[in-house]
Design an enzyme around this catalytic site. Structure first.
Site, PDB file in Angstrom:
ATOM      1  N   CYS A   1      35.828 -44.172 -30.639  1.00  0.00           N
ATOM      2  CA  CYS A   1      36.240 -45.453 -31.254  1.00  0.00           C
ATOM      3  C   CYS A   1      35.075 -46.352 -31.610  1.00  0.00           C
ATOM      4  CB  CYS A   1      37.256 -46.177 -30.399  1.00  0.00           C
ATOM      5  SG  CYS A   1      36.884 -46.259 -28.681  1.00  0.00           S
TER       6      CYS A   1
ATOM      7  N   HIS B   1      45.837 -44.800 -27.228  1.00  0.00           N
ATOM      8  CA  HIS B   1      45.895 -44.265 -28.590  1.00  0.00           C
ATOM      9  C   HIS B   1      46.003 -42.743 -28.513  1.00  0.00           C
ATOM     10  CE1 HIS B   1      43.429 -47.981 -29.750  1.00  0.00           C
ATOM     11  NE2 HIS B   1      44.524 -48.077 -30.473  1.00  0.00           N
TER      12      HIS B   1
END
Ligand SMILES: NC(=O)NCCC[C@H](N)C(=O)O
Length: 258
Positions: free
Chosen positions: A248, A163
């Protein structure tokens, strides 16, 4: 008054089956992971954040990585449509949780895919990673959702990391930090500071000068301490085996009304 809430999501029994893309799979110690997750939540609370637990999703090994299910901008939640099909069932309970906290809800729709971990917010600028999990339609839908609210959306190619936020995050002054091996185009960011470890690129802004960071990045923590920040280190080794990072494991909600 601005709220200081953080969504978190307890790991389920299938955590060890979580996806791995850029790493070789190594065994995850689930009881240790749960202890690390509890310490992570405790650290957020110790620094003034009220943690709000999203209902567990026991069939979804990656549900603990709650950041990927939603992007918040002001009072609006854009519910993600994860690039990995196995992660799509994760979003329903996150939608319920943010709606329950008073957010307006919008959703990424097919053919768009977007993971929350691909969106780095710095003030009113949203950098969005176009990579393995977020496609062009997802980027376009992010623009359509948030530009009318005053966001500036900047698309960033991501080729070497899972990501965008696996590669870069930002310090409180907006300086983007990252490990050069994972950042395709540092010049897209206004100010870029290289850090010596890949996991040193991940900071959660706890407030003031305090930065939540992984214990696996001691040299980066030292670099940031030397710049006047106060790193707060947590061990998240079991989540790192699944390509997770400190960012995250939570979603901070700072602009909810009510
Ligand atoms: N935002 C993030 O970096 N999320 C980490 C997700 C890790 C998970 N195993 C996945 O591959 O989706």
């Amino acid at each position: 008054m601005a709220s200081k809430k953080a969504l978190i999501r307890r790991p389920g029994p299938r955590l060890a089956e979580g996806l791995v893309t850029h790493l070789e799979r190594t065994p995850v110690d689930v009881p240790l992971a749960i202890a690390q997750w509890e310490a992570y939540g405790h650290t957020l609370r110790a620094h003034g954040w009220e943690t709000v637990e999203v209902d567990r999703a026991d069939d979804c090994p990656d549900a603990v990585f709650v950041e990927d299910s939603v992007v918040m901008f002001r009072n609006v939640a854009l519910i993600a449509r994860p690039g990995a099909g196995s992660r799509r069932p994760e979003t329903a309970a996150v939608e319920q949780a943010v709606a329950g906290l008073g957010a307006s809800v919008n959703r990424v729709r097919e053919p768009g895919t977007l993971d929350g971990g691909d969106v780095l917010k710095i003030g009113d600028t949203l950098y969005v990673g176009r990579g393995g999990r977020t496609n062009a339609a997802g980027v376009a839908q992010l623009r359509a959702a948030f530009e009318p609210l005053g966001a500036r959306v900047v698309a960033v190619p991501v080729s070497s990391a899972l990501h965008l936020k696996s590669a870069v995050t930002a310090l409180p002054d907006g300086t983007v930090i990252g490990h050069p091996s994972l950042v395709d185009t540092p010049s897209l960011f206004g100010r870029f500071l290289p850090v010596p470890e890949e996991s040193g690129a991940h900071v959660v802004l706890l407030g003031g000068d305090r930065l939540l960071m992984a214990a696996s990045a001691p040299k980066s923590a030292e670099l940031l301490a030397d710049l006047g920040y106060a790193p707060v280190l947590v061990d998240i080794s079991e989540f790192e085996k699944l390509e997770g990072c400190v960012t995250c494991l939570s979603v901070r909600l700072r602009n909810l009304h009510g």
